[in-house]
Every structure is written in structure tokens, then in C-alpha cells.
Design an enzyme around this catalytic site. Structure first.
Site, PDB file in Angstrom:
ATOM      1  N   TYR A 110      64.233   5.107 -15.926  1.00  0.00           N
ATOM      2  CA  TYR A 110      65.201   6.005 -15.314  1.00  0.00           C
ATOM      3  C   TYR A 110      64.807   7.466 -15.550  1.00  0.00           C
ATOM      4  CZ  TYR A 110      69.764   7.431 -13.558  1.00  0.00           C
ATOM      5  OH  TYR A 110      70.770   7.973 -12.791  1.00  0.00           O
ATOM      6  N   GLU A 116      73.750  11.218 -17.112  1.00  0.00           N
ATOM      7  CA  GLU A 116      72.976  10.119 -16.529  1.00  0.00           C
ATOM      8  C   GLU A 116      72.228   9.318 -17.587  1.00  0.00           C
ATOM      9  OE1 GLU A 116      70.833  10.689 -12.716  1.00  0.00           O
ATOM     10  OE2 GLU A 116      71.368  12.799 -12.958  1.00  0.00           O
ATOM     11  N   LYS A 130      59.011   4.966  -2.798  1.00  0.00           N
ATOM     12  CA  LYS A 130      60.154   5.103  -3.681  1.00  0.00           C
ATOM     13  C   LYS A 130      61.389   4.461  -3.068  1.00  0.00           C
ATOM     14  CE  LYS A 130      63.157   6.414  -6.694  1.00  0.00           C
ATOM     15  NZ  LYS A 130      63.202   5.828  -8.041  1.00  0.00           N
TER      16      LYS A 130
END
Length: 534
Positions: free
Chosen positions: A365, A399, A460
Site C-alpha cells: 500500500y 491511510e 495499474k
């Protein structure tokens, strides 16, 4: 304590000039709880610590100071080299307080880690979070009282006392917490120096995203990225078998390949999909290539969406885009197993109990932010503008918060948001990020020898796209009668309503009726073309 895990994953700590007890905290993160109290002539310190079995290692005392530390450091060897002639500290907390004795608050500029800390030093308190705020830290400050916690909801019982501060913030850089006067979030890469008696705060920056850009030959750039990412993965894997969240895209595949390369045996990998969409086939290609023990978890779309309250509860974020990114991870973490028995839900110390298997989890991430991966932009000026904007605005969105995995008792970490990796990735000139027609070119080139070619060149796809999360959330709203043109605004209203219930009002996410929330927003959309959040 499992040596594969940090000593503590969260805390509520209070420094005050009287001896009253702190408020009873509520945390989303699950771990054993330990309470601790220290009284000196100048102040008292109360803490509630979330830990994995060795709470003493999260505390350190030296020269009249006491440090509470949650998280872990990734540059211990370099830091230990700064303390010649001393007995080398065994824990991260002991290392930080030893550095503080030498460098003062500037010690936090030396740390590469994922942490939050509070130091009580006679009549002052020092609160700090890591360079990226990847472990959020919230404070409530009033004359004679300082509270700090790794979750805002843990400060719900902290009633403001004494004089108020301008805009409700004890320091100008503080970010007010929605509908919680007197509580603010410490900015990423910051340390607060607080005079307890007056509540006066002075904020110091410990890290900022680099603004200058490095011009490197292709080979040197590729080698620099590879070595930085290798170090970040190595420092995060620990002595046990790591678990890597794998989508089959270049970001997570790179982390999995590097973790497998340094592991004595097969690592574990896991992929998550829904009944609407998945990336299982792509992840299997990587799992076979690196020889991992691989698991696939399918989450029904209805269950995924019912996890919205849990995602908001853990992240304490009202940005619907971020919640969409985090929702698949939340669903995955919750299905990796209920890893422990609280034993003492009220939390009067470590009761033992069957903690089960808490895992160290690595993810891919965050790579898109410093590399501009979500901006399919071929014009280099615009791409670098997008990177600058994303690096300037990530703070406060939470996040990277470990609470997402800690809801199920696990510890997660993100190599792409290692301080040294960010310093490398952000600073590369845009032409190394978009090159030869490929996004994130330098990362793809850096891992070209470790992964199958089809993975290296795969376009992506965001986790919210690959799992169908975005489309499913949109469909939930349109099925409730919300016009398509209003869906984006409605998502924000839904997330804000959930936030108010689980963070501000203190409800458990299992008590939130998602259908009722959606119906409420639908009614507001029907009566008001542009409804205003409450």
C-alpha cells in the site's frame, strides 16, 4: 512476547499536575491492556497500553523522564551507533529515551519508524508521531493536563477544562477532530513540546517530503530504488514468517518477492476479492513464482459494504475515497482470524488468555502516492504537480493506520512509506516515474529480475477497483434512489454519518445499521438538491 511483534500498538497517556485518574478509553485496536501509574513531585502519569505480552518494553525511564512508546523503529543499528560508550538499550523505548538524553526533542528527527510516543519530563510533556503519521496521534491539552492517544475515540471522555485555545487548537498546526472540541491530531513528522502547567505548545517538524528532485541515470535510479526497498522490507520482516497482502500488481508483488528472497522458508501471501471482482489469477502468478504459501479469500459484496462502519471506526477518516481504498483491506484483515481472547475486556492488566496467532503483515500500500501511480499522466510537469499535491495532502487521512489490522489483533506495516524509501521515491524527477510509456517505470525496472514479465508490465489497478469496491458502493446508493449525479457527494455524507456515530458518539460499528444510514442520506437527497452535512 512474540519477538516478531512490537511491544505496544497503541496507548492513552495522561500527564497532569494532580492525581485524578484518566478517562476510560475505547479502542478499535485489539490487544492486551495494561494500566500503569507514576507519581513524582512535579506531575502524575497515567497510561492504558495496548500490548502483545510485554508491556514493560513499551516504557523507558531515564534522568527523571518516562517515555511511553507504541510501534517500532526500522533504523536501530544506525541509532545505536550514536550512543558510544553506553550500555546499549534493548527496547525501542529505551533507545529513544537514551537518544533524547543526548539530542533532546531533535532525537525524533533521527528516527525511521512507525510509532507514536509521549514523554513526561518534569513539568513538560513531549508528544511525537513518526515521519508519515502512519501511527496517528491525538492530543487534548489544557493548563495542568495533557492527554495523548493513538485513537481519537480514546479521548471521548476527555472533557476540556480551563481556558480554551484559538480555533480549539493548542497549537496552530493542529488538525481539529470533527465534532470533538479541544481534541486535535498531531501532524505527521511533528513533535510537540508542551508546558504542562500552562498548556503552551511548541510544534517542531521532524520530516517533510523532499521538494527538490534528483536527476539520475536510469541504472543508478533503478539500483537506488531497489536497495532502499530491500532495506525497508528487511527491517520489517522480523524473525517470524511474514504475511504479505498480494494483489498481483507491481507494488505488492515487489514487497512479496523481496520478503521471499530473504526468508529461510516460504512466506505466506493472501489475496482478497469479492463475488463481483478479484485479482486472484494475477496474484497466483506471483505466488507460484516466489513459492509462497498462498490463500485466497472471497468476501460477498454485501459483507464488504457492511464493513464500512468498521473501516471508518478504525481509520477515523471522513474522506470517502480513502475509505474505499481501505475497505477491502479492512474486510481482509477481519477474515484473517479472531486472533486473541481479551480475557479481561475491561482491561485491568494482562490476564493471559489465549491470544492466538497475531501476524506481522506487510503490504504494498502507498506506492502510488510518491510515484504518481494513480495519475495516468504522460506530461511530466503535471505528473510532478500531482505528486507534490498528494504528498502535501496525505496527512490526516490515516491511510496507513495500523488500527485497520489491529482490529483483528494483527500488526501491519508498509515498506513504501519507510522514511528512506519516501526520500528516494519522492525526490526522483518525474521522467523516472513515467518513462517509456509506463507508469512507475523506475519501480518496475528495479524488480524486473525478481518477477515474471507479465507482472512487471501489468497496468495499474487500484485495490478498490480490482475488488469492485467503488462500483459496489455506488450501486448501493443508486439502488436506494440516490441520483447518479449525486453519488459522490452522497458517499461523503454516508461516511460522515458513520463517523459521527462510531467515533463521535461512541457506538460500536456492529451497532450501526448501514441501510438506515443510506436511507437517511437518500431522504436528504430527495428534499435538498445540495444537502449539507450535519
Amino acid at each position: 512476547m512474540d519477538a516478531n511483534l512490537p511491544a505496544a500498538i497503541g496507548f492513552l497517556a495522561e500527564v497532569r499536575q494532580d492525581s485524578a485518574r484518566p478517562p476510560e478509553p475505547v479502542f478499535a485496536a485489539r490487544a492486551f491492556r495494561a494500566r500503569w501509574h507514576e507519581r513524582t513531585a512535579d506531575r502524575s502519569l497515567h497510561t492504558v497500553l495496548l500490548h502483545f505480552g510485554a508491556p514493560d518494553e513499551a516504557y523507558a525511564r531515564e534522568a527523571g523522564r518516562t517515555l511511553v512508546f507504541a510501534g517500532e523503529l526500522y533504523n536501530r543499528d544506525e541509532l545505536l551507533g550514536l550512543l558510544p560508550g553506553r550500555v546499549l538499550p534493548g527496547s525501542d523505548a529505551a533507545l529513544v529515551i537514551a537518544l533524547f538524553d543526548v539530542y533532546g526533542i531533535h532525537a525524533f528527527r533521527l528516527l525511521n519508524g512507525r510509532f507514536a510516543a509521549l514523554l513526561a519530563d518534569r513539568e513538560r510533556a513531549v508528544a511525537a508521531t513518526d515521519h508519515a503519521g502512519s501511527m496517528p496521534l491525538y492530543v487534548s491539552v489544557a493548563p495542568g493536563q495533557v492527554l495523548a492517544a493513538t485513537e481519537a475515540k480514546a479521548l471521548r471522555g476527555a472533557a476540556p477544562r480551563g481556558r480554551s485555545f484559538p480555533q480549539g487548537r493548542p497549537f496552530p498546526q493542529g488538525r481539529p477532530v470533527r465534532r470533538r472540541p479541544g481534541i486535535c491530531q498531531v501532524p505527521a513528522g511533528s513533535v510537540l513540546d508542551i508546558q504542562v502547567s500552562t498548556g503552551l505548545c511548541v510544534a517542531h517538524r521532524t520530516w517533510t517530503p523532499p521538494a527538490a528532485r534528483r536527476i539520475l541515470p536510469e541504472d543508478e535510479a533503478v539500483d537506488t530504488v531497489r536497495r532502499a526497498l530491500e532495506r525497508a522490507v528487511r527491517s520489517r520482516t522480523g524473525p517470524g514468517t511474514p504475511l504479505v497482502v498480494l494483489s498481483g500488481g507491481i507494488d505488492s508483488s515487489a514487497v512479496a518477492a523481496l520478503a521471499a528472497h530473504r526468508s529461510a522458508g516460504p512466506i505466506d501471501t493472501v489475496s482478497m476479492g469479492t463475488d463481483q471482482a478479484d485479482e486472484f489469477a494475477q496474484a497466483r502468478v506471483v505466488a507460484r513464482h516466489i513459492g509462497s504459501v498462498h490463500q485466497e479469500i472471497t468476501v460477498p459484496t454485501g459483507d464488504l459494504l457492511r464493513g464500512l462502519p468498521h473501516a471508518v471506526w478504525a481509520a477515523e477518516c471522513t474522506d470517502p475515497d480513502v475509505i474505499e481504498y481501505l475497505l477491502p483491506l479492512t474486510a481482509l484483515y477481519l477474515r484473517l482470524g479472531d486472533t486473541r481472547n481479551d480475557g479481561d475486556p475491561g482491561g485491568d492488566g494482562d490476564t493471559g488468555g489465549d491470544r492466538g496467532t497475531a501476524r506481522r503483515i506487510l503490504t504494498g500500500y502507498g506506492a502510488d502516492i510518491p510515484l504518481g501511480g494513480m495519475h495516468r499522466e504522460s506530461r511530466l510537469a503535471q505528473l510532478d504537480t500531482a505528486v507534490c499535491h498528494d504528498m502535501d495532502t496525505f496527512d490526516g487521512l490515516n491511510e496507513m493506520t495500523p488500527t485497520l489490522s489491529a482490529m483483528a489483533g494483527h500488526w501491519s506495516t508498509h515498506p513504501y512509506w519507510d522514511r528512506d524509501v519516501l526520500d528516494v521515491l519522492v525526490s526522483l524527477e518525474a521522467g523516472l516515474k513515467r518513462r517509456h510509456g509506463r507508469d512507475k517505470w523506475v519501480l518496475r525496472a528495479a524488480l524486473s529480475d525478481a518477477l515474471p514479465h507479465e507482472v512487471v508490465v501489468r497496468p495499474k489497478l487500484g485495490v478498490h477497483e480490482g475488488s469492485g469496491t467503488t462500483s459496489s458502493f455506488s450501486r448501493l446508493l443508486t439502488d436506494a434512489g440516490i441520483p447518479k449525479g449525486f453519488v459522490r457527494q452522497a458517499k461523503r455524507l454516508v461516511v460522515e454519518e458513520i463517523y459521527d456515530q462510531v467515533v463521535v458518539e461512541g457506538r460500536h460499528p456492529d451497532e450501526v445499521a448501514l441501510d438506515a444510514v443510506v436511507e437517511l442520506i437518500s431522504e436528504r437527497a430527495a428534499h435538498h438538491p445540495h444537502p449539507i452535512p450535519r
